[in-house]
Enzyme design. Sequence first.
Site, PDB file in Angstrom:
ATOM      1  CG  ASP A 182      30.420  -4.491  -4.937  1.00 37.55           C
ATOM      2  OD1 ASP A 182      31.371  -4.642  -5.746  1.00 37.55           O
ATOM      3  OD2 ASP A 182      29.295  -4.081  -5.274  1.00 37.55           O
TER       4      ASP A 182
ATOM      5  N   GLY B 210      23.940   6.881 -15.085  1.00 42.96           N
ATOM      6  CA  GLY B 210      25.188   6.345 -15.630  1.00 42.96           C
ATOM      7  C   GLY B 210      26.427   7.077 -15.162  1.00 42.96           C
TER       8      GLY B 210
ATOM      9  CG  LEU C 298      26.577   9.834  -8.360  1.00 42.26           C
ATOM     10  CD1 LEU C 298      26.093  11.277  -8.343  1.00 42.26           C
ATOM     11  CD2 LEU C 298      27.639   9.623  -7.276  1.00 42.26           C
ATOM     12  CB  SER C 299      23.663   3.759  -7.249  1.00 43.88           C
ATOM     13  OG  SER C 299      24.394   2.612  -7.423  1.00 43.88           O
ATOM     14  CB  SER C 300      20.181   6.661 -11.363  1.00 44.69           C
ATOM     15  OG  SER C 300      20.570   6.044 -12.559  1.00 44.69           O
ATOM     16  CB  SER C 301      20.434   1.173 -11.990  1.00 44.12           C
ATOM     17  OG  SER C 301      21.640   0.847 -11.344  1.00 44.12           O
TER      18      SER C 301
ATOM     19  CD  GLU D 151      21.538  -2.787 -11.772  1.00 42.13           C
ATOM     20  OE1 GLU D 151      20.824  -2.215 -10.924  1.00 42.13           O
ATOM     21  OE2 GLU D 151      22.523  -2.239 -12.306  1.00 42.13           O
TER      22      GLU D 151
ATOM     23  CG  ASP E  75      25.825   0.240  -6.442  1.00 43.50           C
ATOM     24  OD1 ASP E  75      26.804   0.375  -5.688  1.00 43.50           O
ATOM     25  OD2 ASP E  75      25.886   0.277  -7.682  1.00 43.50           O
TER      26      ASP E  75
ATOM     27  CE1 TYR F 297      31.801  -4.076 -11.418  1.00 45.35           C
ATOM     28  CE2 TYR F 297      30.745  -5.904 -12.562  1.00 45.35           C
ATOM     29  CZ  TYR F 297      30.940  -5.171 -11.412  1.00 45.35           C
ATOM     30  OH  TYR F 297      30.278  -5.519 -10.263  1.00 45.35           O
TER      31      TYR F 297
HETATM   32  P1  ADP Z   1      23.887   4.389 -12.630  1.00 47.12           P
HETATM   33  O1  ADP Z   1      23.247   3.358 -11.764  1.00 47.12           O
HETATM   34  O2  ADP Z   1      25.350   4.528 -12.399  1.00 47.12           O
HETATM   35  O3  ADP Z   1      23.199   5.719 -12.585  1.00 47.12           O
HETATM   36  P2  ADP Z   1      23.024   2.602 -14.706  1.00 47.12           P
HETATM   37  O4  ADP Z   1      23.381   2.496 -16.140  1.00 47.12           O
HETATM   38  O5  ADP Z   1      23.279   1.413 -13.847  1.00 47.12           O
HETATM   39  O6  ADP Z   1      23.770   3.885 -14.139  1.00 47.12           O
HETATM   40  O7  ADP Z   1      21.479   2.948 -14.559  1.00 47.12           O
HETATM   41  C1  ADP Z   1      20.903   4.036 -15.272  1.00 47.12           C
HETATM   42  C2  ADP Z   1      19.578   3.608 -15.855  1.00 47.12           C
HETATM   43  O8  ADP Z   1      18.586   3.421 -14.819  1.00 47.12           O
HETATM   44  C3  ADP Z   1      18.966   4.651 -16.752  1.00 47.12           C
HETATM   45  O9  ADP Z   1      19.501   4.588 -18.070  1.00 47.12           O
HETATM   46  C4  ADP Z   1      17.492   4.244 -16.713  1.00 47.12           C
HETATM   47  O10 ADP Z   1      17.260   3.133 -17.553  1.00 47.12           O
HETATM   48  C5  ADP Z   1      17.307   3.798 -15.267  1.00 47.12           C
HETATM   49  N1  ADP Z   1      16.823   4.926 -14.448  1.00 47.12           N
HETATM   50  C6  ADP Z   1      17.466   5.536 -13.433  1.00 47.12           C
HETATM   51  N2  ADP Z   1      16.733   6.558 -12.923  1.00 47.12           N
HETATM   52  C7  ADP Z   1      15.596   6.621 -13.644  1.00 47.12           C
HETATM   53  C8  ADP Z   1      14.433   7.467 -13.633  1.00 47.12           C
HETATM   54  N3  ADP Z   1      14.298   8.481 -12.781  1.00 47.12           N
HETATM   55  N4  ADP Z   1      13.460   7.208 -14.536  1.00 47.12           N
HETATM   56  C9  ADP Z   1      13.594   6.178 -15.387  1.00 47.12           C
HETATM   57  N5  ADP Z   1      14.649   5.373 -15.447  1.00 47.12           N
HETATM   58  C10 ADP Z   1      15.655   5.567 -14.599  1.00 47.12           C
HETATM   59 MG    MG Z   2      23.709   1.286 -11.799  1.00 43.48          MG
END
Ligand code: ADP
Ligand code: MG
Length: 392
Positions: free
Chosen positions: A41, A127, A130-133, A165, A177, A227
């Site tokens: 990307d 972390g 799978l892009s929770s952020s 971000e 993402d 990275y």
């Molecule tokens: P990834 O995107 O790979 O999962 P990141 O380190 O980029 O990992 O993002 C994870 C961070 O995003 C978590 O540590 C938290 O700060 C935030 N986050 C993700 N999901 C939630 C949630 N459901 N509630 C609160 N914070 C979240």
């Molecule tokens: Mg992330």
Amino acid sequence: MNQQLKEKLHRTFIEYYGSGDRPVNVFHAPGRVNLIGEHIDYNGGYVLPAALEFGTTLLIGARDDDRISLSSAQFPERAEFAYGQLPGAKSDQWTDYPTGVMVTLQQAGYPLSRGYDLLFHGEIPNGSGLSSSASIEVVTAFALLTLEGHPVDRKQISLWAQKAENAYVGVNCGIMDQFAVANGKKDHAILLMCDTLEFELVPFQTGNYKLVIGNTNKRRGLVDSKYNERRSECETAVNELKAAFPELTLLGQLNRDQFAQHAGLIASETVRKRAKHVIEENERVLQSVQKLKENDLAAFGRLMRESHLSLRDLYEVSCFELDVMVEEALKIPGVVGSRMTGAGFGGCTVSLVREDQIERFVREVGEAYEKATGLEAAFYVCGVGNGAEQIE
Ligand code: ADP
Ligand code: MG
């Protein structure tokens, strides 16, 4: 989302914020998995991510006063501030992600007009690549723009989420993402050109094969520094290749033949390997789309396997745990392809597994993985879901 969970979240919302006499809206944004096209990307090439069926749910209600209140079912920290006085600096807590989105929207000319209570609930392991952020950023932007009555432009939302971000949280991520999380569609992969953001939804019909995501549960220790190192190696390659291609700005602009002819311009063998990965991986994405359109899953699986080897040997972003998981996956009959996905050095693998072998896959790969690494893996059997949407 199942009814039981929805009711539980509504109860938590009321516990935190009181019932009030107001509607509480519900929004959802998925996680994403990248099927192929890794570390592409930021090199301006093609990637092929897909939205997952699980993600981040946001319950949100407007307030009578000017307060913004943030809470999460996964984290104890909470934050509160006035919508007209958003925190200018990050706090190094999860609340930076939604706050960063609000700051970015304000800078873009979409300030909030009232206070809101927000409760997030995430199903994506944090972390793990799978892009929770991106999921929490996009669900925030999507919900706020909707409730404020502003246009909901998914491409624009992904750019704002990425900016939040990059500039507020301070993570130098590419656009893939956020784009996948905002634009995904059920049973489709997204062919995205990261340089121009042109995209195509590619039917992802896998018949009796399913995506199985394997989480190595390995802490991604090195990922940030490595990275950044890879990004600067790619810049070095571009600069040296400019002797032959003066207009070149991103490696994704070169094809395999152009690169083969001029690879000698790159002084360092390591940098040459990095560039070779990018250029070949970029072509593998387009080949994958072709194979998926022809319904040739076996050929797509071969490309997944080649991708893993290239990430392992040329780009050198895999690790022992990812390699073990992929090798063990490929030993199971009915597995057409398997590769690491995400930035690497831990995180997840993605495999395409015939349905009748999934139980065996989870059991045998899990056991062999634990024996080799001492870590317990987690597996998610997952379909491809929709991008951000309003549920209620
Ligand atoms: P990834 O995107 O790979 O999962 P990141 O380190 O980029 O990992 O993002 C994870 C961070 O995003 C978590 O540590 C938290 O700060 C935030 N986050 C993700 N999901 C939630 C949630 N459901 N509630 C609160 N914070 C979240
Ligand atoms: Mg992330």
